[in-house]
Scaffold this motif. Structure first.
Motif, short mmCIF file in Angstrom:
data_model
loop_
_atom_site.label_atom_id
_atom_site.label_comp_id
_atom_site.label_asym_id
_atom_site.label_seq_id
_atom_site.Cartn_x
_atom_site.Cartn_y
_atom_site.Cartn_z
N GLU A 49 2.49 1.73 -3.31
CA GLU A 49 1.46 2.05 -4.30
C GLU A 49 1.16 3.55 -4.28
O GLU A 49 1.09 4.19 -5.32
CB GLU A 49 0.20 1.24 -3.96
N ASN A 50 1.00 4.09 -3.08
CA ASN A 50 0.72 5.53 -2.97
C ASN A 50 1.90 6.36 -3.47
O ASN A 50 1.73 7.46 -3.96
CB ASN A 50 0.47 5.91 -1.50
N GLU A 96 0.83 -1.22 0.00
CA GLU A 96 0.00 0.00 0.00
C GLU A 96 0.85 1.26 0.00
O GLU A 96 0.58 2.21 -0.73
CB GLU A 96 -0.94 0.00 1.22
N THR A 97 1.91 1.25 0.81
CA THR A 97 2.74 2.45 0.90
C THR A 97 3.45 2.73 -0.42
O THR A 97 3.50 3.87 -0.88
CB THR A 97 3.78 2.29 2.03
N LYS A 134 3.11 4.25 -7.53
CA LYS A 134 2.03 3.90 -8.45
C LYS A 134 2.45 2.85 -9.49
O LYS A 134 2.39 3.06 -10.69
CB LYS A 134 1.51 5.15 -9.18
#
Ligand SMILES: Cc1cc2nc3c(=O)[nH]c(=O)nc-3n(C[C@H](O)[C@H](O)[C@H](O)COP(=O)(O)OP(=O)(O)OC[C@H]3O[C@@H](n4cnc5c(N)ncnc54)[C@H](O)[C@@H]3O)c2cc1C
Lengths: 369, 482
Positions: B272-273, B269-270, B276
């Motif tokens: 991804e933010n 998640e980290t 991307k």
């Protein structure tokens, strides 16, 4: 009178070394004929596989475990010792059973050394008894470990002069689905070494490159291993890449047997004479053979490992002069077995032996001074 | 973290030492102004800082020898430094030391393709070793994620690894020879372009000795021809433990990928933010890379996918092009940076048997709850080298200590599982005081005996690796000998 001691536990081994009053000659399977003066201390009583985890590619064995027992256990899981250790019995005319501890203690590696690494690269952990009878462990059973100094490497190739190994852990690898060997015929030593350099300088992941000199009958062997289709593809690519060296090429009918002969130096088995093992950079191999005046020669490791058979008593090192590498006497007597070290290195080696075996009782005189 | 009390006698001698160093090095390569020595006050373990007494930047082996001879005569401790990216505090100075930085020593001395090696000065960065040979199709295999910055000197000292070590091995498996200067200034050459040692394997001992045995100035490194191609597959899972089991099955099946990397939800998640990369929404993912021709890659990937399918994957994304490969790797490569954007973190490096991955991941989760600190996991799963990232707030009173306590618990867990404290980052100061958990006193004594042989006065980087209490007497000797 020398006696033979066969401890059946690590604690007993430590007791024996600690109590020893004189020199000890450490024996694994006794297949190397390396005995020095002193009572014989055998590791035969320390035997057995302690842990084998195929999914983690690791095996932990007691030092006296026969190599054959480990090979069989690994084969059941289609795995193997990838450093392809040589079996010295044919070359040295010895009996006995090669043991796992000796593979590490003598850093014994075969043809695949150039691609997969040496015994020292697969040794993950050791337990040993030093010259004072102290039990010491280093490394472990995981594939990456930089916790403290790497005494595993130091023990690999120390030939029992720093401690008696009681247990070793090793990394193992999957057996490939298949293997094949491209044979290039009739190359002289120089072209053979160039051809092997070209093969290893290709993307085809060659796992063996040897040359058996013999004029028109000479043969240069290039091995690849892996999945069936991949091996077929790589052999064809190599055939094209090496076309400029010789037109006559074939694919070995029994790749496995051919490499066993290279590994065990079968060509020298019957011959009389001293046997030397010279490690240099591959391109220096042909000159080593020239200046050695040897009767027979065999190139492994793409030319970087030269096996020589010389007249008994030949001082090969004097003939070769200073070399960037080392020459080890594997069979024969009259010369130091190990290559003399430069002064700076010799001081360090001697200092280490002094610290690990202050009384100088472990395989005394086998390496250095 | 405790450090030894700096020697007042040595510090009192500063001006004479600096003067003598300036006799052998140009003045601009002897740094002694307290404003400037600050540049060397820490490595990548930034929680600990201490400016050195002075720093020197030699350019040749001869100059390194001159510097060490002087420091030896003056009883001055020396801390070798490459690029200062150590995560273990390996290059952390003491206030009474001279930092010997090899960053200016970055020449390629010899390139030999037929014999497949390069010889370089050790200040050269890891990536620029490959840079020197890649036009001709070759590369240097060990690839730490810090490869743009870290130097071969540090790689040798720490025996560094990287993502592709599953196939190619770590530094020690690719190092053929070194030129090293001992603390007394004497120069030794060990190994070379040939394989294996003729006597004791001193090279294997020096690699991974954390700058405590000598200053390595030149290195002969094995180079390899690049594979025809490489492509990864990304597999997402609902569960960490299932991902761990999948790794074991792939290895057992006889396909040997060049890399198997793991990321958990927090890291996914980290990153991804941050980067991307378009990763799937899942609890764990593996990136598995194989090499060969197009057909060989397809074949191996299909075998891997077949195994993965038996583990209820939530997504399988096989790369079909260089672009897709880059995208799959993007997230993994930005993981540390991404976490660094959201929080302070401490990166651990314990290694465990691959078979214990599921159990250890579960226990780390429990410890995270117990200590109340978040943990992200991103690591080299193929060889069991974990990198738990513990998130903490450096500005919050007591948080660093809490984080260190939790880190210690995780590392003990790794040892208990049959593993070790550090797989590739080294002990430095960070794991120094845990050494007694992995090794008995006799085991440590044997290692310290090695240092006695190379550096009898214990002047080289002596406050590292060994618990201060166990090296106390030897270091006290160093001071007494002044
Ligand atoms: C973002 C990031 C990612 C990383 N990823 C990885 C990774 O994937 N794998 C990995 O293994 N490591 C990794 N590291 C850790 C670090 O990069 C390695 O340990 C690296 O090898 C250190 O190299 P350096 O040149 O920066 O050494 P330094 O930090 O300068 O020094 C490291 C050690 O080497 C000693 N030393 C330096 N020069 C010499 C010399 N000439 N002679 C003798 N000793 C010397 C020092 O005294 C010190 O003990 C990472 C670090 C960071 C910050």
């Amino acid at each position: 009178m020398t006696q033979m001691m066969t401890p059946s536990s690590e604690a007993e081994l430590a007791q024996i070394v600690g109590d020893a009053k004189g020199p000890l000659t450490i024996q694994g399977g006794g297949t190397r004929g390396m005995a020095v003066d002193g009572d014989v201390l055998s590791t035969a009583g320390l035997s057995g596989i302690e842990l084998y985890e195929p999914g983690a590619l690791t095996i932990v064995v007691k030092a006296g475990t026969p190599v054959a027992e480990v090979d069989a256990a690994l084969a059941k899981e289609r795995q193997r010792l990838a450093f392809e250790p040589i079996d010295h019995r044919g070359l040295l005319g010895t009996k006995g059973t090669p043991t796992m501890g000796s593979l590490v203690a003598a850093n014994i590696s075969g043809p695949r050394r150039i691609q997969a690494g040496a015994a020292r690269d697969f040794a993950l952990g050791v337990r040993f008894v030093d010259g004072q009878g102290e039990i010491i462990k280093n490394g472990g059973r995981v594939m990456k470990n930089v916790t403290g100094y790497d005494l595993v490497k130091l023990m690999s190739g120390s030939h029992g002069t720093l401690g008696v190994l009681s247990e070793v852990s090793l990394k193992v690898l999957p057996m490939p689905e298949t293997e094949a060997t491209l044979m290039v015929h009739g190359l002289d030593n120089d072209s053979a070494v160039q051809a092997m350099a070209a093969a290893l300088g290709s993307p085809y992941d060659v796992t063996g490159a040897a040359h058996i000199p013999g004029g028109d009958a000479g043969v240069t062997m290039i091995r690849v291993e892996g999945f069936e289709a991949s091996v077929a593809y790589r052999i064809e690519q190599l055939r094209t890449a090496l076309a400029r060296f010789g037109t006559e090429m074939s694919v070995s009918e029994d790749s496995n047997a051919a490499w066993q002969d290279v590994r065990d130096v079968t060509a020298f088995h019957g011959a009389t004479g001293d046997v030397w093992r010279v490690s240099v950079k591959p391109s220096a191999g042909p000159d080593i053979v020239k200046s050695s005046g040897a009767e027979a020669a065999l190139f492994d490791w793409a030319g970087g490992l030269v096996w020589l058979c010389t007249e008994p008593g030949t001082d090969l090192r004097a003939r070769l002069g200073p070399i960037a590498g080392h020459a080890t006497l594997v069979r024969g007597s009259g010369q130091a077995r190990f290559h003399p070290e430069d002064a700076g290195v010799a001081t360090l080696s001697q200092g280490l032996r002094q610290r690990f075996d202050p009384r100088g009782i472990l395989n005394a005189g086998l390496m250095g001074s | 973290m405790e450090m030894p009390v700096p020697s007042k006698t040595v510090i009192a001698r500063k001006s004479r030492v600096v003067e003598r160093l300036m006799e052998v090095l140009p003045a601009d390569r002897v740094i002694h102004d307290p404003m400037e020595t600050r540049a060397y006050e820490c490595d990548a373990l930034t929680a600990y800082r201490c400016p050195p007494m002075a720093a020197v930047l030699p350019e040749t082996t001869r100059e390194v020898s001159d510097v060490l001879r002087i420091c030896h005569q003056e009883g001055v401790p020396v801390v070798p430094r490459g690029s200062g990216t150590s995560l273990a505090g390996g290059a952390l100075p003491t206030a009474d030391c001279v930092i010997l930085g090899v960053a200016r020593m970055n020449d390629v001395l010899e390139t030999n393709y037929p014999d497949r090696y390069v010889r370089v000065q050790t200040g050269r960065t890891n990536l620029s070793v490959t840079g020197a040979v890649e036009e001709d199709g070759f590369f240097y295999a060990p690839d730490p994620s810090s490869q743009l910055a870290c130097a071969i000197a540090g790689n040798i000292a720490m025996n560094s690894g990287g993502a592709h070590c599953l196939k190619y091995g770590v530094t020690t498996n690719n190092l053929m020879g070194v030129t090293m200067v001992k603390m007394d200034g004497s120069v030794v050459t060990i190994g070379g372009a040939h394989l294996d040692a003729g006597g004791l394997d001193l090279l294997g001992l020096i690699c991974g000795s954390e700058g405590q045995l000598g200053v390595v100035t030149e290195a002969t490194l094995r180079i390899l021809h690049k594979p025809e191609g490489a492509r990864p597959v990304l597999v997402g899972f609902d569960d960490n433990e299932v991902a761990g089991a999948c790794v074991s099955d792939i290895i057992k099946a006889g396909v040997l990928p060049v890399a198997i990397e793991f990321m958990d939800r927090l890291c996914i998640e980290t990153t991804e933010n941050f980067a991307k990369a378009g990763y799937p929404d899942c609890n764990a993912l593996l990136i598995i890379e194989v090499e060969g021709s197009e057909a060989e890659i397809d074949d191996q990937l299909s075998r891997i996918v077949e195994i993965a399918k038996r583990h209820d994957p939530v997504e399988i994304r096989e790369s079909k092009s260089a672009e897709e490969s880059a995208k799959i790797w993007l997230g993994r490569k930005s993981a540390f940076g991404a976490i660094g954007q959201i929080s302070d973190y401490m990166c651990l490096d314990g290694t465990i048997p691959v078979s214990s991955l599921p159990m250890v991941l579960r226990r780390i989760g429990e410890l995270s709850e117990q200590f109340g600190l978040q943990v992200g996991n991103v690591f080299h799963a193929g060889d069991g080298n974990m990198h738990p990232l513990i998130l903490f707030d450096a500005n919050k009173e007591g948080d660093l200590e809490l984080c260190e306590d939790m880190g210690a618990e995780i590392l003990k867990l790794c040892v208990d599982a049959g593993g070790c404290l550090t797989g590739e980052h080294g002990v430095g100061i960070e794991k120094r005081d845990l050494m007694g958990y992995q090794y008995a006193p006799a085991d440590l004594e044997a290692q310290m005996a090695v240092k006695d042989v190379f550096d009898p006065q214990w002047l080289l980087n002596a406050a590292k690796v060994f618990p201060l209490a166990s090296s106390q007497e030897r270091r006290a000797d160093a001071i007494a000998a002044e």
